[in-house]
Enzyme design. Structure first.
Site, PDB file in Angstrom:
ATOM      1  CG  ASN A  85      -7.267   9.807  -9.846  1.00 24.30           C
ATOM      2  OD1 ASN A  85      -7.813   9.383 -10.931  1.00 24.30           O
ATOM      3  ND2 ASN A  85      -6.213   9.631  -9.428  1.00 24.30           N
TER       4      ASN A  85
ATOM      5  CB  SER B 230      -3.272   8.542  -7.782  1.00 29.12           C
ATOM      6  OG  SER B 230      -3.949   7.566  -6.749  1.00 29.12           O
TER       7      SER B 230
ATOM      8  CG  HIS C  83      -0.667  11.097 -10.304  1.00 24.45           C
ATOM      9  ND1 HIS C  83      -2.041  11.591 -10.516  1.00 24.45           N
ATOM     10  CD2 HIS C  83      -0.596   9.817 -10.218  1.00 24.45           C
ATOM     11  CE1 HIS C  83      -2.469  10.565 -10.693  1.00 24.45           C
ATOM     12  NE2 HIS C  83      -1.894   9.457 -10.412  1.00 24.45           N
TER      13      HIS C  83
ATOM     14  CD  GLU D  45      -3.302  15.173 -11.720  1.00 23.44           C
ATOM     15  OE1 GLU D  45      -4.531  15.800 -11.704  1.00 23.44           O
ATOM     16  OE2 GLU D  45      -3.234  14.077 -10.828  1.00 23.44           O
TER      17      GLU D  45
END
Length: 293
Positions: A192, A121, A142, A154
């Site tokens: 994130n 991540s 991800h 992702e």
């Protein structure tokens, strides 16, 4: 080889690995899962079975599809069990040393044509790829947690990732009925990079006494229409994971705005990691979660 991914190997039988196995098996792929813990593999299988049963109960799938999906999942206590896979997704803990060790074990046994992907991540895809024997066939895929529910993936290419690898990964994700966002290989990618500083800021708001746990979460749920308050979300993600992603951002981008809140550090030092350890910004040991501050 093009888009001929027919079988998927997964390393890591945690929450993420299990979720990825679930969606791959439902999409018709043969899935082999490896984990160092035999118990981990068994409990992951039980979780997948339970989650599929819930999907049957809610009418999202049928009992025969559930049985077919479970039949496609094979446990591989030894990493050699992944040797014949077209794509291997590493979903181990967010620790670069652990991931590198896995690549050292798996690269020699993999088909030279196989694609190796990581579910990291926040770590650099380029740097992880450079420790393998196939940087051009290495990519970041991800998934979001919980994988069966969340629609986004992702897709992150490292500097060496070939177009063919990218296209194969893209076609594969589309067959899982997920939406792709393509992110550049910078710390924490898109989700994130935006989400964790928001959580960190919410912790600063608590740390500075601007609002209580309850006030902050209510404010963001009703004032910004977030389905879950940021402190509740931090507990769900795991405060150790939140801290490690903030550290990756801080180290990787060298900007003081990413400094992890001292209160987050304190909670992690106390072992109050959120839902999984029974306490975080909320105490989960009773019937209903109670704010700890």
């Amino acid at each position: 080889m093009g888009n001929q991914i027919k079988s998927v190997g997964i390393v890591g039988a945690g929450q993420m690995g299990g979720g990825i196995a679930h969606v791959c098996a439902m999409a018709g792929y043969d899935v082999h899962i490896h984990d160092v813990s035999a118990d981990g593999l068994q409990s992951m299988l039980a979780t997948i079975s339970g989650n599929l049963a819930r999907q049957v109960a809610s009418g999202k799938t049928t009992e025969s599809d559930r049985e077919a999906a479970l039949a496609r999942i094979a446990l591989a206590p030894q990493i050699e069990g992944l040797a014949a896979m077209d794509l291997v997704i590493e979903a181990a803990t967010e620790d670069e040393t652990v991931k590198r060790k896995i690549y050292q074990q798996i690269c020699p046994i993999l088909n030279p044509e196989a694609i190796l992907a990581t579910n990291t991540s926040s770590l650099s895809i380029t740097r992880l790829a450079s420790t393998t024997d196939r940087p051009e066939r290495f990519i970041g895929i991800h998934f979001m947690n919980p994988v069966p529910v969340m629609k986004l993936v992702e897709l992150v290419r490292g500097i060496a990732t070939e177009d063919q690898t990218f296209q194969s990964a893209r076609s594969f994700i589309e067959t899982l009925d997920k939406t792709i966002t393509v992110a550049e290989d910078f710390p924490a990618f898109i989700v994130n990079r935006i989400l964790l500083p928001m959580i960190n800021e919410a912790i600063y708001t608590l740390y500075e006494g601007v609002g209580s746990v309850e006030a902050i979460d209510t404010a963001m749920k009703l004032g910004a229409n977030h389905p879950m308050g940021p402190l509740q979300l931090a507990d769900f993600i795991g405060l150790d994971t939140c801290l490690s992603i903030m550290q990756v951002l801080h180290d990787g981008l060298s900007d003081s705005k990413y400094r992890p809140c001292p209160l987050l550090v304190k909670y992690v030092e106390a072992g109050w990691l959120g839902r999984k350890s029974g306490r975080g910004f909320y105490d989960y040991r009773g019937d209903t979660p109670v704010p700890t501050r």
